[in-house]
Design a protein around this motif. Structure first.
Motif, PDB file in Angstrom:
ATOM      1  N   ALA A 295       5.119   6.395 -18.967  1.00 26.89           N
ATOM      2  CA  ALA A 295       6.198   7.064 -18.236  1.00 26.89           C
ATOM      3  C   ALA A 295       7.503   6.277 -18.299  1.00 26.89           C
ATOM      4  N   THR A 296       7.420   4.944 -18.428  1.00 22.61           N
ATOM      5  CA  THR A 296       8.616   4.101 -18.482  1.00 22.61           C
ATOM      6  C   THR A 296       8.479   3.102 -19.626  1.00 22.61           C
ATOM      7  N   HIS A 297       9.587   2.393 -19.890  1.00 24.51           N
ATOM      8  CA  HIS A 297       9.559   1.307 -20.869  1.00 24.51           C
ATOM      9  C   HIS A 297       9.324  -0.054 -20.202  1.00 24.51           C
ATOM     10  N   GLY A 298       9.155  -0.067 -18.879  1.00 22.87           N
ATOM     11  CA  GLY A 298       8.883  -1.328 -18.195  1.00 22.87           C
ATOM     12  C   GLY A 298      10.068  -2.265 -18.116  1.00 22.87           C
TER      13      GLY A 298
ATOM     14  N   TRP B 123       6.680   8.072 -25.111  1.00 24.51           N
ATOM     15  CA  TRP B 123       7.436   7.289 -24.133  1.00 24.51           C
ATOM     16  C   TRP B 123       8.352   8.273 -23.388  1.00 24.51           C
ATOM     17  N   LEU B 124       8.055   8.526 -22.114  1.00 28.10           N
ATOM     18  CA  LEU B 124       8.818   9.532 -21.378  1.00 28.10           C
ATOM     19  C   LEU B 124      10.189   9.022 -20.944  1.00 28.10           C
ATOM     20  N   GLY B 125      10.356   7.705 -20.845  1.00 27.27           N
ATOM     21  CA  GLY B 125      11.671   7.116 -20.640  1.00 27.27           C
ATOM     22  C   GLY B 125      12.231   7.196 -19.238  1.00 27.27           C
ATOM     23  N   TYR B 126      11.381   7.357 -18.237  1.00 30.17           N
ATOM     24  CA  TYR B 126      11.875   7.362 -16.858  1.00 30.17           C
ATOM     25  C   TYR B 126      12.177   5.937 -16.390  1.00 30.17           C
ATOM     26  N   PRO B 127      13.054   5.768 -15.395  1.00 29.04           N
ATOM     27  CA  PRO B 127      13.412   4.421 -14.930  1.00 29.04           C
ATOM     28  C   PRO B 127      12.215   3.689 -14.320  1.00 29.04           C
TER      29      PRO B 127
ATOM     30  N   ASP C 185      -5.081   4.516  -5.347  1.00 28.62           N
ATOM     31  CA  ASP C 185      -4.763   3.129  -4.989  1.00 28.62           C
ATOM     32  C   ASP C 185      -3.865   2.467  -6.020  1.00 28.62           C
ATOM     33  N   GLY C 186      -3.711   3.081  -7.193  1.00 23.60           N
ATOM     34  CA  GLY C 186      -2.885   2.495  -8.241  1.00 23.60           C
ATOM     35  C   GLY C 186      -3.343   1.123  -8.683  1.00 23.60           C
ATOM     36  N   ILE C 187      -4.574   0.748  -8.375  1.00 24.32           N
ATOM     37  CA  ILE C 187      -5.164  -0.565  -8.654  1.00 24.32           C
ATOM     38  C   ILE C 187      -4.460  -1.688  -7.891  1.00 24.32           C
ATOM     39  N   THR C 188      -3.135  -1.654  -7.864  1.00 30.25           N
ATOM     40  CA  THR C 188      -2.361  -2.706  -7.193  1.00 30.25           C
ATOM     41  C   THR C 188      -1.430  -2.144  -6.119  1.00 30.25           C
ATOM     42  N   GLY C 189      -1.549  -0.858  -5.814  1.00 23.82           N
ATOM     43  CA  GLY C 189      -0.644  -0.253  -4.846  1.00 23.82           C
ATOM     44  C   GLY C 189       0.756  -0.014  -5.365  1.00 23.82           C
ATOM     45  N   HIS C 190       0.980  -0.205  -6.664  1.00 23.15           N
ATOM     46  CA  HIS C 190       2.313  -0.030  -7.248  1.00 23.15           C
ATOM     47  C   HIS C 190       2.711   1.446  -7.142  1.00 23.15           C
ATOM     48  N   PRO C 191       3.879   1.752  -6.564  1.00 20.53           N
ATOM     49  CA  PRO C 191       4.292   3.160  -6.425  1.00 20.53           C
ATOM     50  C   PRO C 191       4.375   3.898  -7.754  1.00 20.53           C
ATOM     51  N   ASP C 192       4.796   3.225  -8.830  1.00 21.72           N
ATOM     52  CA  ASP C 192       4.843   3.877 -10.137  1.00 21.72           C
ATOM     53  C   ASP C 192       3.446   4.286 -10.597  1.00 21.72           C
ATOM     54  N   HIS C 193       2.470   3.404 -10.374  1.00 16.91           N
ATOM     55  CA  HIS C 193       1.093   3.714 -10.754  1.00 16.91           C
ATOM     56  C   HIS C 193       0.588   4.933  -9.986  1.00 16.91           C
ATOM     57  N   ILE C 194       0.817   4.914  -8.680  1.00 10.97           N
ATOM     58  CA  ILE C 194       0.329   5.998  -7.828  1.00 10.97           C
ATOM     59  C   ILE C 194       0.993   7.317  -8.204  1.00 10.97           C
ATOM     60  N   THR C 195       2.292   7.274  -8.487  1.00 10.04           N
ATOM     61  CA  THR C 195       3.032   8.487  -8.838  1.00 10.04           C
ATOM     62  C   THR C 195       2.564   9.074 -10.162  1.00 10.04           C
TER      63      THR C 195
END
Length: 261
Positions: free
Chosen positions: A39-42, A82-86, A120-130
């Motif tokens: 979703a992002t380039h990190g 690569w979706l290129g979101y922020p 849970d996103g494994i780490t609670g990261h909002p990007d993971h969960i989203t």
């Protein structure tokens, strides 16, 4: 007829600890097709001290690291989107938009199995969960249609018993332990929610080789200095919950993402 496996994640190294083993195990299968969506380039990642990158260049560097990592694993994606979101702002993207972008790729590829993050996103990261929630939504829409694909939806997880064991090992090694109540810290799920356990020991060295390509992020991916033997033990197994279909009549745990399909 090929067996298609799609992985949908947020950042260029998210899949390094989750599904690289499964891909390596099937790397030489003539009927295996691998789809990867980032979703992002990190670009908002933490830059390793002394590493030659800036916030303006990090996204391009991490994209190149991801591509090098899959070459090191020994199986590059057949399609890599690569979706290129922020980075860090996926929760601000309208859910129908992100779901639609994921839907478009999955609809074109008709994967048998889709793997992403759980709640849970494994780490609670909002990007993971989203990205996990939007992938779930896209899968639900596509699984209702008649035709091929969309037989199984997986959420990468960490069993609580394994998490507890790792925590104790970290204490024994005088390493910082994780706090599951904090963002960016690992967390486990009850063992009874683990429906898939993949033995990756035969390809662990290839998984580690891929991880080592993420040089800009290696300081947050592995304890320093990197102990490759310990890292190989950590990546020797992959775990997942089957989010769909219902597991009531399945013989669990499964040992491969395509088992019984």
């Amino acid at each position: 007829m090929s067996r298609v496996f799609a992985v949908v994640v947020a950042h260029p190294d998210d899949e390094a600890f989750s599904w690289a083993g499964t891909v390596a195990l099937h790397a030489d299968d003539s009927d295996f097709r691998f789809i990867l969506i980032h979703a992002t380039h990190g670009e908002a990642g933490d830059i390793r001290p002394g590493f030659a990158a800036t916030p303006a260049t990090l996204g391009r560097i991490r994209q190149a690291e991801s591509e090098a990592a899959w070459q090191a694993v020994g199986r590059t994606p057949d399609r890599h989107e690569w979706l290129g979101y922020p980075d860090g702002s996926l929760a601000e993207v309208p859910a129908p938009e992100l779901t639609g972008r994921i839907h478009e790729v999955l609809d074109a590829e008709k994967p048998d199995v889709v793997a992403t993050f759980g709640p849970d996103g494994i780490t609670g990261h909002p990007d993971h969960i989203t990205v996990g929630a939007c992938t779930d939504a896209a899968f639900a829409e596509l699984a209702q249609a008649e035709g091929r694909g969309f037989k199984r939806l997986l959420h990468h997880v960490l069993p609580q018993s394994i998490f507890d064991r790792w925590q104790q090992q970290r204490r024994d090694l005088d390493l910082p332990v994780f706090d599951p109540t904090k963002m960016y810290h690992g967390r486990g799920v009850p063992d009874e929610q683990v429906h898939l356990i993949v033995d990756c020991r035969s390809v662990a060295s290839r998984i580690v080789a891929g991880i080592l390509q993420h040089q800009s992020q290696l300081h947050v991916m592995a304890d320093q200095p990197v102990n490759e033997h310990r890292l190989a033990r950590i990546v020797s197994w992959e775990w997942a919950t089957i989010a769909w279909p219902p597991t009531t009549e399945m013989e669990l745990p499964l040992t491969d993402v395509f088992e019984f399909l």
